[in-house]
Design an enzyme around this catalytic site. Structure first.
Site, short mmCIF file in Angstrom:
data_model
loop_
_atom_site.label_atom_id
_atom_site.label_comp_id
_atom_site.label_asym_id
_atom_site.label_seq_id
_atom_site.Cartn_x
_atom_site.Cartn_y
_atom_site.Cartn_z
N ASP A 163 91.82 -74.66 10.71
CA ASP A 163 91.06 -75.54 9.83
C ASP A 163 89.61 -75.66 10.32
OD1 ASP A 163 90.48 -78.00 8.13
OD2 ASP A 163 92.62 -77.78 7.75
N SER A 192 95.51 -80.08 0.44
CA SER A 192 95.26 -80.10 1.88
C SER A 192 96.01 -81.22 2.57
CB SER A 192 93.76 -80.27 2.15
OG SER A 192 93.05 -79.11 1.83
N HIS A 237 87.92 -82.60 7.76
CA HIS A 237 89.13 -82.10 7.10
C HIS A 237 90.25 -81.82 8.10
CE1 HIS A 237 91.57 -78.90 5.08
NE2 HIS A 237 91.36 -79.64 4.01
#
Length: 400
Positions: free
Chosen positions: A161, A346, A192
Site C-alpha cells: 500500500d 479499500s 491509506h
C-alpha cells in the site's frame, strides 16, 4: 464515490504477436508511462537462462544508446524472480529495443507499464465504526465485537500500500517496516495504508488484534506509483513470508484496475507461494471480471457491503467475487495518531485479510485455502449483491 487505490494497467484486447512473444496493447484511456515496459519470461526458465537474457538486454541497450546518440533511456530497472517461478523485469526502453526483446524465444509477453493511483477520499468525522461488530455477529446492528482471545497471534499481515505509521499506538509495537519501492520516505504520508493496517491488526479497530503488520510501500504521498513497482512489492512480500513461514502470512492489496496479465500472474505467484491474498474487487460499480488482480481466480476477491447488509453503491461485483465485507464508513487508524472514517473497497478488503490472520491464530491453517474456509463461514445476508454475485458476508464464527 468510494475509496480505493486504483491501478490502471494493460488490457489483453487485440494483443499483437511478434515471433511468438505477445506485446499486449493498451485499452483507450489507460494512463501508460512513456517508453516503460514490463517483460515476463516464459514459464520454467532457469535462473541461468534468465541471467543470460538480462545480460543480453543490458549489452544491447548500451550499444543502442551509443549508436543512436539520442536522449538516454534508463534501461532495465526492476527484476522480478518470485520463488514460485514467475520471472521478469521492467524498464525504460525505446520501441526498437522492445521489438528486439519481443523476438526472443524466452519471452512470454510484454506489457506497457502503467500508472497506479488513488481515487478521491470519502471522509466523515465522528462516526462510530460498525464493521468489526458485523464481522463478529450473525445479525446486523450490533455494537460489540465478539472474538477469540488468540486474536491472530503469531500471524503476519503484509500490507502492500502507501506504507504504515508503524509508531501508531494502535499497533503496540507489532508493526514493522518491510520495504519501499516508490520513494525514499519510509513513512505513510498518504494515510491509506495506515487505515488498512489498522483494520487488520489495530488493537481497537483490528479484526486480528494480536497479528503482526509489515508495511510494503508501493505508492507515494499522492497515492501514485506504477504497476512495475507494485509487482516488486508483491515479490518482496512473497519471499519474506516464505522465509518466516508462509502458512502464517496473509497479504492485503487494496488496489486494482483494468485487466493486467502481469498483475494477475504476480498475484497467482503469491498464492502459489502459500500466502493468503485478499484483493479489492474494484470501486467502479462494474463487473470485476475485467479488473486486476481481482480477476485472478487463485486469490480471494472482496466486494464491499453497507451497514444495512446491502452492496455498497461503489462496489464492483460479479462471479469473481468471493465474499462481501464491511466497506462503508469504516473507522481506523490515521498517521500521527488518532483515527479517521473512510469508505470504499479499500476498507472492505482488510477485514478479510484480518479474518485470515485471525483464523491462522485459531489454528485453522494458512495459505490460499483460507479463502474457501472464509466462504464456508460466511453468512448469506447481502441484499441486491449484483448480477451473478455471491450474497455471502464474512463472519468470524464466534457464534454470536
Amino acid at each position: 464515490m468510494g475509496f480505493i487505490t486504483k491501478a490502471i494497467p494493460l488490457a489483453l484486447a487485440a494483443a499483437s504477436v511478434i515471433n511468438g512473444a505477445e506485446i499486449l496493447e493498451t485499452r483507450a484511456g489507460v494512463q501508460t508511462l512513456a517508453d516503460k515496459y514490463i517483460v515476463v519470461m516464459n514459464d520454467g526458465i532457469s535462473d541461468k537462462d534468465f541471467d543470460s537474457h538480462r545480460s543480453w538486454v543490458n549489452r544491447n541497450h548500451r550499444r543502442r544508446l551509443i549508436r543512436r546518440g539520442a536522449k538516454a533511456m534508463g534501461g532495465m530497472k526492476h527484476t522480478y524472480n518470485f520463488p514460485t517461478g514467475l520471472k521478469g523485469y521492467s524498464g525504460h526502453f525505446d520501441e526498437q529495443m522492445i521489438n528486439e526483446i519481443s523476438k526472443r524465444a524466452d519471452v512470454k509477453y510484454i506489457e506497457r507499464d502503467a500508472r497506479v493511483q488513488i481515487n478521491a477520499i470519502e471522509q466523515q468525522d465522528n462516526v462510530p465504526s460498525w464493521g468489526l461488530a458485523r464481522v463478529g455477529s450473525k445479525e446486523p446492528g450490533g455494537t460489540t465485537y465478539y472474538y477469540d482471545s488468540t486474536a491472530g497471534e503469531g500471524s503476519t499481515a503484509y500490507v502492500i500500500d502507501t506504507g504504515t505509521d508503524i509508531q501508531h499506538e494502535e499497533f503496540e509495537g507489532r508493526a514493522t517496516w518491510g520495504a519501499n519501492f516508490v520513494d525514499d520516505m519510509d513513512m505513510d504520508c498518504n494515510g491509506h495504508g495506515t487505515h488498512v493496517s489498522g483494520t487488520i491488526g489495530g488493537k481497537t479497530f483490528g479484526v486480528a488484534k494480536k497479528s503482526n503488520v509489515v508495511a510494503v510501500k508501493v505508492l507515494d504521498c499522492n497515492g501514485s506509483g506504477s504497476n512495475s513497482g507494485v509487482i516488486m512489492g508483491m515479490e518482496w512480500a512473497t519471499k519474506d513470508a516464505q522465509q518466516k513461514g508462509a502458512d502464517k502470512a496473509v497479504a492485503n492489496m487494496s488496489l486494482g484496475g483494468a485487466f493486467s496479465q502481469a498483475s494477475n500472474d504476480a498475484a497467482a505467484a503469491i498464492a502459489k507461494g502459500g500466502v493468503f491474498l485478499a484483493v479489492a474487487a474494484g470501486n467502479d460499480n462494474v463487473d470485476a471480471a475485467d479488473s486486476s488482480p481481482a480477476s485472478e481466480p487463485s486469490i480471494c476477491t472482496i466486494a464491499a457491503s453497507t451497514e444495512q447488509d446491502s452492496k455498497a453503491d461503489f462496489s464492483n461485483f460479479g462471479q469473481v467475487v468471493d465474499v462481501y465485507a464491511p466497506g462503508d464508513s469504516i473507522t481506523s487508524a490515521k498517521p500521527g495518531g488518532g483515527s479517521q472514517v473512510l469508505s470504499g473497497i479499500s476498507m472492505a478488503t482488510p477485514h478479510v485479510a484480518g479474518l485470515g490472520a485471525y483464523l491462522i491464530g485459531l489454528g485453522k491453517g494458512g495459505g490460499p485455502g483460507l479463502c474457501d474456509t472464509i466462504k464456508q463461514m460466511a453468512i448469506d445476508v447481502i441484499q441486491n449483491p449484483g448480477a451473478s454475485t455471491t450474497s455471502k458476508l464474512i463472519n468470524n464464527g464466534s457464534g454470536m
